[in-house]
Design an enzyme around this catalytic site. Structure first.
Site, PDB file in Angstrom:
ATOM      1  N   CYS A 146       0.890  -1.262  -0.080  1.00 18.97           N
ATOM      2  CA  CYS A 146       0.131  -0.144   0.093  1.00 18.97           C
ATOM      3  C   CYS A 146       0.855   1.246  -0.056  1.00 18.97           C
ATOM      4  CB  CYS A 146      -0.945  -0.107   1.241  1.00 18.97           C
ATOM      5  SG  CYS A 146      -0.642  -1.100   2.608  1.00 18.97           S
ATOM      6  N   ARG A 205       7.409 -11.045   5.298  1.00 13.92           N
ATOM      7  CA  ARG A 205       6.997 -11.036   6.490  1.00 13.92           C
ATOM      8  C   ARG A 205       7.605 -11.850   7.338  1.00 13.92           C
ATOM      9  NH1 ARG A 205       0.183 -10.016   5.663  1.00 13.92           N
ATOM     10  NH2 ARG A 205       0.761  -8.318   4.297  1.00 13.92           N
ATOM     11  N   GLN A 224       1.259 -11.273  -3.463  1.00  9.54           N
ATOM     12  CA  GLN A 224      -0.276 -11.134  -3.032  1.00  9.54           C
ATOM     13  C   GLN A 224      -0.839 -10.264  -4.435  1.00  9.54           C
ATOM     14  OE1 GLN A 224      -0.049  -8.337   0.218  1.00  9.54           O
ATOM     15  NE2 GLN A 224      -1.170  -9.686   1.370  1.00  9.54           N
ATOM     16  N   ASP A 243      -2.535  -7.830  -4.949  1.00  9.32           N
ATOM     17  CA  ASP A 243      -2.935  -6.660  -4.296  1.00  9.32           C
ATOM     18  C   ASP A 243      -3.744  -5.488  -5.063  1.00  9.32           C
ATOM     19  OD1 ASP A 243      -3.348  -5.705  -1.685  1.00  9.32           O
ATOM     20  OD2 ASP A 243      -1.219  -5.274  -1.404  1.00  9.32           O
ATOM     21  N   HIS A 266      -5.637  -1.351  -4.705  1.00 10.94           N
ATOM     22  CA  HIS A 266      -6.194  -0.343  -3.780  1.00 10.94           C
ATOM     23  C   HIS A 266      -7.021   0.402  -4.626  1.00 10.94           C
ATOM     24  CE1 HIS A 266      -2.438  -1.417  -1.765  1.00 10.94           C
ATOM     25  NE2 HIS A 266      -3.309  -1.584  -0.646  1.00 10.94           N
ATOM     26  N   LYS A 277     -12.098  -4.949   7.950  1.00 15.13           N
ATOM     27  CA  LYS A 277     -12.320  -5.549   6.730  1.00 15.13           C
ATOM     28  C   LYS A 277     -13.064  -6.587   6.672  1.00 15.13           C
ATOM     29  CE  LYS A 277      -8.686  -8.605   8.410  1.00 15.13           C
ATOM     30  NZ  LYS A 277      -7.463  -9.522   7.953  1.00 15.13           N
ATOM     31  N   HIS A 313      -8.499  -1.379   0.469  1.00 14.68           N
ATOM     32  CA  HIS A 313      -7.483  -2.431  -0.002  1.00 14.68           C
ATOM     33  C   HIS A 313      -8.218  -3.822  -0.412  1.00 14.68           C
ATOM     34  CE1 HIS A 313      -4.277  -0.237   2.668  1.00 14.68           C
ATOM     35  NE2 HIS A 313      -5.699   0.328   2.975  1.00 14.68           N
TER      36      HIS A 313
END
Length: 327
Positions: free
Chosen positions: A71, A100, A118, A120, A122, A201, A247
């Site tokens: 992000c 991570r 991911q 991912d 946004h 979320k 997200h």
């Protein structure tokens, strides 16, 4: 480590999803694997997520981190130029690899790893656009999961103990997500304290072939990061306004999703996902050249085909009399 057959499955999933999200109005971006630590200080990751991040890398007096999330990079792209209300919503997507520091005791094959990709995205939008954009995301999740034959449940994850923003902001965001679900007639459960540190979320739990649940897509509503990064767009009144950030991931971790698919299909993948779609079996080595020619023709039209050369050698040992009887 993605071996050749696993890499084929992953590539097919990514290609399908990329075509899907482009039809849904997304733009594709790429961001670095290692980014300035300052971005993660502003985002709140250093304050709330540092124990799950890998250590800093010092270069020429500056500190960098392997990114735990995509992000901050997407926000930097948004802020590269002035945005207008006419530009919104902006739907920005990336197959972004993140890192991570998962403790060794929880690592679990493909299902929990320290470096994963991911799908991912946004969405940057005005406050008035939030309900419609959340609804669009729910439609997108349903289309994606239906393609793979995955049933799922939905959970609304609320404010965790460590969180950015006021309880009032969280309550407002949670009401928006719940309102969209209820307006559509979608059933959901409450996951108390299960939200991300920057916003509530929706978690989609995938149900595999033997009834187990796996974390899959998420849709997160975020009022906090736009404030922390001082994000703006120019409104109809020609004044600066704060956007809202959504997200979302559709499969979540590509590693976990493919690992789950292996279980879900019990290894028997549908033809479009199968690493090997056609296998040509020569009767003996005498047919190898012809078998190779067939495979070349199949590959020319994007069919994944191979020649079983062991089969030819095996059959070559069979008596000629037996081979003559083979149609």
């Amino acid at each position: 480590l993605w071996h050749p057959k696993g890499a084929v499955i992953r590539n097919e999933v990514e290609q399908y999803e990329q075509e899907l999200i482009l039809r849904h109005g997304y733009v594709l971006v790429y961001t670095p694997h290692v980014m300035s630590e300052r971005l993660f200080e502003i985002s709140g990751h250093m304050e709330n997520f540092a124990e799950d991040m890998f250590g800093a890398i010092e270069v020429e007096g500056s500190r960098f981190r392997p990114k735990p999330m995509n992000c901050p990079g997407h926000i930097a792209i948004y802020q590269a130029r002035q945005q207008s209300y006419r530009d919104l919503p902006i739907r920005m997507a990336e197959f972004g690899t993140v890192y991570r520091y998962e403790r060794s005791g929880v690592l679990h094959g493909m299902l929990r790893v320290r470096g994963f990709t991911q799908d991912d995205a946004h969405v940057f939008c005005t406050p008035d656009q939030v309900p419609d954009e959340v609804g669009r995301l729910l439609d997108l999740v349903h289309e994606m999961l239906s393609t793979f034959g995955y049933p799922y449940t939905i959970e609304l994850a609320t404010r965790p103990e460590k969180a950015l923003g006021s309880p009032e902001e969280w309550e407002k965001a949670q009401e928006v997500l719940a309102g969209v679900l209820e307006s559509r007639g979608d059933e959901y459960k409450i996951d108390e304290g299960g939200g991300a540190f920057y916003g509530p979320k929706l978690d989609f739990k995938l149900i595999d072939a033997i009834g187990r649940k796996w974390q899959g897509p998420t849709v997160q509503l975020d009022f906090n990061l736009p404030d922390r990064f001082d994000m703006e767009y120019v409104g109809e009144d020609n004044e600066p306004h704060r956007p809202v950030m959504l997200h979302r991931v559709l499969v979540g971790s590509m590693e976990r999703f493919v690992g789950g698919l292996i279980e879900h299909y019990a290894g028997e993948f549908p033809l479009w996902l199968a690493p090997e779609q056609v296998r040509v079996l020569p009767l003996s080595d005498d047919q190898l050249d012809y078998a190779d020619a067939i495979v070349s023709r199949l590959r020319a039209v994007d069919i994944r085909a191979t020649v079983d050369r062991k089969q030819g050698k095996l059959n070559g040992k069979v008596k000629n009399a037996q081979l003559d009887k083979v149609p």
